[in-house]
Design an enzyme around this catalytic site. Structure first.
Site, PDB file in Angstrom:
ATOM      1  N   SER A 144       3.500   1.928  -1.444  1.00 44.33           N
ATOM      2  CA  SER A 144       3.109   1.000  -2.402  1.00 44.33           C
ATOM      3  C   SER A 144       3.477   0.683  -3.591  1.00 44.33           C
ATOM      4  CB  SER A 144       1.430   0.625  -2.360  1.00 44.33           C
ATOM      5  OG  SER A 144       0.679  -0.025  -3.118  1.00 44.33           O
ATOM      6  N   LYS A 152      -1.170   6.570  -1.598  1.00 39.59           N
ATOM      7  CA  LYS A 152       0.210   5.983  -1.804  1.00 39.59           C
ATOM      8  C   LYS A 152       1.374   6.812  -2.632  1.00 39.59           C
ATOM      9  CE  LYS A 152      -0.585   2.737   1.340  1.00 39.59           C
ATOM     10  NZ  LYS A 152       0.123   2.792   2.572  1.00 39.59           N
ATOM     11  N   ASP A 196      -4.860   5.587  17.430  1.00 38.94           N
ATOM     12  CA  ASP A 196      -5.376   5.936  16.034  1.00 38.94           C
ATOM     13  C   ASP A 196      -4.870   6.727  15.405  1.00 38.94           C
ATOM     14  OD1 ASP A 196      -7.098   6.520  14.245  1.00 38.94           O
ATOM     15  OD2 ASP A 196      -9.000   6.914  15.187  1.00 38.94           O
ATOM     16  N   TYR A 205      -7.034   4.653  -3.230  1.00 38.43           N
ATOM     17  CA  TYR A 205      -5.876   4.104  -2.682  1.00 38.43           C
ATOM     18  C   TYR A 205      -4.480   4.341  -3.016  1.00 38.43           C
ATOM     19  CZ  TYR A 205      -2.600   0.354  -0.763  1.00 38.43           C
ATOM     20  OH  TYR A 205      -1.541  -0.175  -0.549  1.00 38.43           O
TER      21      TYR A 205
END
Length: 246
Positions: free
Chosen positions: A137, A154, A57, A150
């Site tokens: 990303s 990134k 994890d 999100y």
């Protein structure tokens, strides 16, 4: 065999882009540990390829430390770290994302880079070398609505990559990032909200080369950036996106 003699940990390596990186690294001669929260999937791919598997994890310090210790015990040294594990939230207005979803994105996409650095950078410093690759990303440089948090995670990863590159260059550690466009991975539906022919056509219309990223695309780019062929490259966030952010 561009990675012959190299050892590598690839987080999120059991599926998607991570599995593409794993397959490419193994084909190029690297000794690989597939580290993934899905231990069964990691073991299945590891058994297929004859490499190591480790359940991890990446948002938990003790789990990351156990991963690093297992790799060092097995390999004796770690030359390459690929921070590929990542999650997103479903597309929604930025003020409607739950705190739990935000915390999960921050923990997996951001905190994990800090934790793996704490666990493995001292070892790389002692060896006076290493390569770290962060899978970011296109969302980190060309934002789209409804994926704000999100995208922000990134963007943080890209900034962290550049900061790490500058700080670690004097000890011979290179740090780079890859910015993929959405690809044929388990996260595709999450990015689009729903996986329908209409949504795919709408998404593909934003990519000049007219297709999604594939695990092979990302594996090829990762192999180059982590190989000695890229010995003079650090602090780069390479778009592998078919022209998406032009």
């Amino acid at each position: 065999m561009r990675l012959s003699g190299k050892t590598a940990i690839i987080t999120g390596g059991a599926s998607g882009f991570g599995a593409g990186i794993v397959r490419k690294f193994v084909a190029e001669g690297a000794s690989v540990m597939i580290a993934d929260i899905n231990g069964a999937a990691a073991r299945a791919l590891a058994d297929e390829l004859g490499v190591l598997a480790q359940q991890v994890d990446v948002s938990r310090d003790e789990s990351v430390n156990a991963m690093a210790a297992a790799a060092l015990m097995a390999f004796g040294r770690v030359d390459i770290l690929v921070n590929n594990a990542g999650v997103t939230h479903m597309p929604a207005a930025l003020d409607e994302i739950s705190e739990a979803d935000f915390d999960r994105v921050a923990a997996v996409n951001m905190k994990s880079v800090y934790l793996t650095a704490r666990a493995l950078v001292p070892h790389m410093k002692a060896n006076r070398g290493g390569a770290i690759l962060n899978i970011a990303s296109t969302g980190g440089v060309s934002q789209r609505p409804r994926l704000t948090w999100y995208n922000a995670s990134k963007g943080w990863m890209i900034t962290a990559t550049r900061g790490m590159a500058v700080e670690l260059a004097p000890v011979g550690i290179r740090v780079n990032a890859i910015n993929p466009v959405a690809g044929e991975t388990p996260l595709l539906k999450s990015f689009m909200g729903e996986d329908t022919p209409e949504m795919r056509a709408k998404f593909l219309a934003t990519i000049p080369l007219g297709r999604f990223s594939t695990p092979e695309d990302i594996g090829n780019a990762a192999c180059f950036l982590c190989s000695d062929e890229a010995a003079m490259i650090t602090g780069v966030a390479l778009e592998v996106d078919g022209g998406r952010v032009i």
